[in-house]
Structures are given as C-alpha cells and as structure tokens.
Write a protein that holds these residues in place. Structure first.
Motif, PDB file in Angstrom:
ATOM      1  N   ALA A 474      39.211  33.719  35.100  1.00  0.00           N
ATOM      2  CA  ALA A 474      40.035  35.074  35.644  1.00  0.00           C
ATOM      3  C   ALA A 474      39.343  35.799  36.535  1.00  0.00           C
ATOM      4  O   ALA A 474      40.127  35.812  37.855  1.00  0.00           O
ATOM      5  N   THR A 475      38.176  35.702  36.870  1.00  0.00           N
ATOM      6  CA  THR A 475      37.310  36.454  37.765  1.00  0.00           C
ATOM      7  C   THR A 475      37.419  35.690  39.240  1.00  0.00           C
ATOM      8  O   THR A 475      37.854  36.383  40.452  1.00  0.00           O
ATOM      9  N   ILE A 478      40.974  36.105  40.793  1.00  0.00           N
ATOM     10  CA  ILE A 478      41.237  36.958  41.490  1.00  0.00           C
ATOM     11  C   ILE A 478      40.927  37.184  42.987  1.00  0.00           C
ATOM     12  O   ILE A 478      41.576  37.356  43.966  1.00  0.00           O
ATOM     13  N   HIS A 489      46.307  45.210  44.648  1.00  0.00           N
ATOM     14  CA  HIS A 489      46.075  44.962  43.321  1.00  0.00           C
ATOM     15  C   HIS A 489      47.602  44.516  42.626  1.00  0.00           C
ATOM     16  O   HIS A 489      47.234  43.910  41.756  1.00  0.00           O
ATOM     17  N   TYR A 498      48.164  40.600  34.616  1.00  0.00           N
ATOM     18  CA  TYR A 498      47.246  41.361  34.313  1.00  0.00           C
ATOM     19  C   TYR A 498      47.711  42.677  34.760  1.00  0.00           C
ATOM     20  O   TYR A 498      48.656  42.905  35.569  1.00  0.00           O
ATOM     21  N   THR A 502      43.117  46.339  35.349  1.00  0.00           N
ATOM     22  CA  THR A 502      42.280  45.267  35.003  1.00  0.00           C
ATOM     23  C   THR A 502      41.649  44.569  36.269  1.00  0.00           C
ATOM     24  O   THR A 502      40.601  44.316  36.376  1.00  0.00           O
ATOM     25  N   VAL A 503      42.605  44.212  37.168  1.00  0.00           N
ATOM     26  CA  VAL A 503      42.221  43.731  38.468  1.00  0.00           C
ATOM     27  C   VAL A 503      41.323  44.601  39.134  1.00  0.00           C
ATOM     28  O   VAL A 503      40.202  43.918  39.618  1.00  0.00           O
ATOM     29  N   THR A 505      39.071  46.700  38.068  1.00  0.00           N
ATOM     30  CA  THR A 505      38.019  46.547  37.224  1.00  0.00           C
ATOM     31  C   THR A 505      37.041  45.522  37.395  1.00  0.00           C
ATOM     32  O   THR A 505      35.944  45.342  37.615  1.00  0.00           O
ATOM     33  N   TYR A 506      37.830  44.230  37.506  1.00  0.00           N
ATOM     34  CA  TYR A 506      36.928  43.070  37.880  1.00  0.00           C
ATOM     35  C   TYR A 506      36.381  43.405  39.383  1.00  0.00           C
ATOM     36  O   TYR A 506      35.343  42.705  39.261  1.00  0.00           O
ATOM     37  N   LYS A 507      37.246  43.621  40.100  1.00  0.00           N
ATOM     38  CA  LYS A 507      36.727  43.793  41.397  1.00  0.00           C
ATOM     39  C   LYS A 507      35.420  44.536  41.498  1.00  0.00           C
ATOM     40  O   LYS A 507      34.564  44.139  42.366  1.00  0.00           O
ATOM     41  N   ARG A 509      33.349  45.517  39.392  1.00  0.00           N
ATOM     42  CA  ARG A 509      32.207  45.063  38.773  1.00  0.00           C
ATOM     43  C   ARG A 509      31.634  44.046  39.553  1.00  0.00           C
ATOM     44  O   ARG A 509      30.279  44.201  39.335  1.00  0.00           O
ATOM     45  N   ILE A 510      32.285  43.107  40.121  1.00  0.00           N
ATOM     46  CA  ILE A 510      31.665  42.202  40.881  1.00  0.00           C
ATOM     47  C   ILE A 510      31.058  42.571  42.258  1.00  0.00           C
ATOM     48  O   ILE A 510      29.835  42.274  42.443  1.00  0.00           O
TER      49      ILE A 510
END
Length: 532
Positions: A474-475, A478, A489, A498, A502-503, A505-507, A509-510
């Motif tokens: 998933a990550t 994106i 987004h 998604y 959620t999108v 949050t993923y971005k 966090r990375i």
C-alpha cells in the motif's frame, strides 16, 4: 649451462624484437641501453677470471694438461678483454709447452701470441712471432689458423697505412692467405651463406637482403662474441643504414661478451659521423676510446684520437647552432607574445561576453534537455498507462458482455437462482487486487529500480520492502502513483480505494522518517529514473 642459457636469452631477445622487421633506430636504442649495463658484463667476466685463477693455483704442478688447460682458458678470457694480462698468460702457455715438449700446444700458443700482439697494434712484433713458427708438419687446422692470422695481420697493416702504394702489397698478400686458408679449411654451410652478402648486386638474388643476413646471424644461436665477429664481417659488404645495422648488432654482441678489443663500435661511430648523426657518433666514439685504452690497443687509440676531436667539434658546432636557433626563436616568440598581449587585452571584454553567452546557452540547452527528457518520459509513461487502461477496459467489457449474455439467457429461461449465483461469484476485492497487481507490474517495468531507490531514502530499520509474492504494498503504491504524476490526495484515494486521510497519513509518516528533509522527499521520488 650458464653459457647456454646466456646464448639462448641473447638470441631470443633479438628474434622477438627484430626478426620480422628490423629498425635501425630501435637497435641503436638497444645498444645505448646495453652501454649502461657494460660494467655488469665486465664484472661477470672478472668473476670468471677470478675462479679460473683460483683453480690454477690448486692445479697439479706436475700435470701439463691441467695447467695448460686452465691457463689457456684464462688467456681466452683476457684475449679480447685486456692485452697485458692476455700477453702474460699466453707466454705462460708457451713456457709450459716448451718445458713439456708439446709441439702442437706450442704452435697453438705462438699463434695466440701473434693474435694478442696484432690486437694491440704491435704489427711488427706479431710478424716476428709468426715468422719464427716452424710450419713443417702442420696439421690442416694449424695451417688454417696460421694463414688466417697472417691474412688478418696483412689486412690490418694495409688499413693502417691507408696508402694506395704501400697498402697494395699487403692487401694482395692478405687475399692470397685468405684463399689458401679456405682451401685448407673450406667454409661450412653457415659461412657460405654469410659470404653471399659479398656477391655483386648483379649476381645477388633478390631475397638476399640485409634483413635476411641479420636474421641468419641471430638464428644460429651463436655466442655474443661470435655474433659480433660475424656481424662486423658482414657490415663491410654494405654502406649507409645497412652497414650501421650490422655494426650496431656487432657492438651489442661485444658489450654483452665484455669484449674490449672491438672494432665494431669504432666503425659504427665513424659511419654515424659520416651520416651526420653526430650525437650518437660522439657517444659511441667515447665508448670506443674507453675500450681501446682499457684493452691497450695502441693502433685503435691513435685512430680514435685523430677522429674524436672532429666529432666533438661537430657536436659543439651543432649545439651552438641549436642555441642560436633557440635564441632567435625566443626573440620571435617574445615579439609575438607582446603583440598577442595587446590583442588579448583589446578583445578581453569581447571574449568574456562570448564566454558569458556560451555559459547562458549551455544552461538553456541543459534546461531544454531536461525538459525534453521529462516530456519524453511523460510521453512514455502515458503510452504505458493508456495501453494498460485500454487493455483493462477491454478485459472488463468482455467480462461484462459474458455476464450480460448469461444473465439474459437465465432470465429468459426463468432460472433466477443461476443469476443470483452468478452475481455471488463476482469478487470485487479480487478484481481490485488483480488490477493493482497489473498496475504494479507495468509500473515496475518502467521503474525497475523504484523499490531500491525508494528505500535508499530511508534508514535501514524504516525501509519498506514487499512481502514474498507481492509486487508493491500500500505504501509503495501511493508513492508509485506520485512518480507517475498523480499528486492529489483525492485522486490517489479514489484509485486505491482509500480515504483521503489514510493517504495523507501514509505520506506524512514516510516523510518524517526519511534521510532527506520532508520538503525534498517528493522531489527525490520524482528523480527516480525511468528506464526505457
């Protein structure tokens, strides 16, 4: 054994370097290199002489053969190395032969004495020695050695006199003695081939070139001293560069055999001087002078002393001429430099403007090249995605058509349960996963290094790698969509099913775990190379 190895190495060195194509200048370079190692060869000879002299001290004083054999070997070492010592030991050989009444050895020793005197320029004394030899009962070999010795002595006196009237008789006697020696001891096959070099041009076969005789000499596995003797002999059949070729070969052989009684390097210097190769002539003439003084060759020393000042004077003249040319060249260069300085000063601003313009053009060209690359990359990505779109749509249309036909058929037959079962068989999640896998495959085809490049932006403990059987997770999907140019987004959320949060949050966090600043992370993702 050492002698055999030395001869083999000598022959191989020439066979590898010159057997196919002989270059005189390269051969002269070898000679210069060998001159630098002259002391090494001399030391080897002195070591051999030292061992022989030690053996002579230990030899049985009552044994003629033991004493004569070692003494003759010491003489052989000195015969072409140093006259004084050669003279001492050949006299010892004569003394031994007379004491033990050995006629053959006495004749051999007296001929050796004649050669030693001849080498050192004592021509009268050499004639006195060979004139006293009792020739009655000579063997064929003794006659051959005696006649050859007398022929060479007459020839050398003729060369030394260098007078048409006085030299004539000596040359005639030398020619008669050489012919008589040939009758007594005919030439072997090698000598016959070598003598073909002296045939008139009209009788000489076209294959009998200087290269032929050069290769013939070095392929015989002769000792270096023998190579020098044969090459010096053949050189007299030629002129110019061909003569220099054989004299250079002979001089190399003389150095390697530590021969100081040598004519080759003097003749080579003389020939080079006549061809205006003065610097080389001076180097070799000095070497010839050292050899003559070391050996004690008085006749050779006189010849060298008469020619060396001429060579040295010519070298000085050439150097002075070169200095004059250099001075004139420097003055011309100075004047040109002054003119150029003013021209450069006048056009300095123009040159700076041109350079600035060139830099601007290069910058614009670089930008244009980057834009073209991005356009090309974008075009290729669109081609791939459009192809994927049509392929996927075509597949789904075909599937829908089959479902429609099957449904209509079941309704027509009032088989409503089959319709219900058909709808249950359609697995939306599996279809989505299949679509994602297809998208992953196409993306990794275009960006095969994406996963490695992506993880290179993260710490080792934070890196994200697909599990076994996965293409992208998933990550990674994106950021893969971002690399394809989809940055919104909402668009990413719709494609991947998604939520927008959620999108986001993923971005976030990375980016927070990246090795680069968060604001630069997306730019680094866009820099991952597209591969055709």
């Amino acid at each position: 054994m050492k002698r055999i190895i030395f001869i083999a190495v000598f022959a191989m060195a020439f066979l590898q370097g010159y057997a196919q194509h002989i270059d005189v200048d390269s051969l002269i370079g070898v000679l210069k290199s060998e001159l630098k190692k002259e002391s090494t060869y001399d030391l080897a000879r002195l070591n051999r002489i030292g061992q022989l002299r030690s053996s002579l001290l230990l030899a049985d004083s009552n044994s003629f053969d033991a004493q004569y054999d070692i003494t003759s070997k010491i003489y052989e070492e000195y015969s072409s190395f140093k006259f004084d010592s050669a003279y001492v030991y050949v006299k010892k050989m004569i003394e031994l032969a007379e004491r033990y009444h050995r006629r053959d050895q006495l004749i051999e020793s007296e001929i050796h004495l004649g050669y030693s005197l001849y080498f050192s320029g004592f021509y009268k004394e050499a004639f006195d020695v060979i004139g006293k030899i009792d020739t009655s009962g000579f063997t064929r070999n003794q006659w051959s050695d005696y006649l050859t010795m007398r022929a060479r002595l007459n020839q050398s006196i003729a060369d030394y006199d260098n007078d048409p009237f006085f030299s004539k008789g000596y040359y005639e006697q030398s020619d008669r003695d050489f012919k008589s020696a040939q009758v007594v001891s005919p030439y072997n096959e090698f000598e016959k081939k070598i003598n073909l070099a002296f045939l008139p041009d009209s009788l000489r076969h076209s294959s009998l070139t200087p290269d032929y005789f050069f290769n013939l000499i070095i392929q015989q596995h002769l000792t270096p001293h023998r190579v020098a003797m044969v090459a010096t002999h053949v050189s007299s059949a030629y002129k110019g560069k061909d003569r220099i070729l054989f004299l250079t070969l002979a001089a190399i052989g003389d150095i390697r055999s530590s021969t100081k009684e040598t004519l080759a390097i003097f003749l080579l210097a003389q020939e080079l001087y006549h061809m205006n190769q003065t610097n080389d002539a001076y180097i070799f003439m000095q070497a010839a002078a050292r050899n003559a003084n070391f050996y004690g060759a008085r006749n050779r020393a006189v010849q060298i002393e008469s020619l060396l000042p001429l060579v040295a004077g010519k070298v000085i003249d050439e150097k002075q001429h070169q200095r004059d040319k250099l001075l004139i060249g420097f003055l011309i260069f100075f004047l040109v430099a002054v003119v150029l300085f003013f021209l450069l000063f006048i056009y300095r601003k123009q040159m700076l403007q041109i350079k600035a313009s060139e830099a601007l053009i290069k910058e614009k060209n670089s930008q244009l090249e980057n834009v073209n690359t991005q356009l090309w990359e974008s075009s290729k990505i669109k081609e791939e995605l459009i192809g994927l779109f049509f392929k996927t749509c075509s597949s789904y249309i075909e599937t829908l058509e089959k479902i429609r036909q099957h449904t209509l058929h079941s309704i027509k037959l009032k088989k409503y349960n089959e319709v219900n079962d058909l709808m249950k068989d359609i697995q939306i999640n599996e279809e989505k996963e299949s679509l994602y896998n297809m998208l992953d495959t196409v993306f990794l085809t275009m960006f095969p290094n994406f996963i490695a490049s992506f993880n290179a932006l993260l710490k080792t403990e934070d890196q994200i790698w697909p599990k076994s059987g996965e293409t992208l997770n998933a990550t990674l999907r994106i950021f893969a969509l971002m690399r394809l140019g989809i940055h919104e987004h909402e668009a990413i959320a719709k494609i991947l099913d998604y939520s927008v949060s959620t999108v986001y949050t993923y971005k976030t966090r990375i980016k927070s775990r990246a090795l680069v600043p968060p604001n630069d992370f997306e730019q680094k993702i866009m820099e991952i190379k597209f591969i055709k």
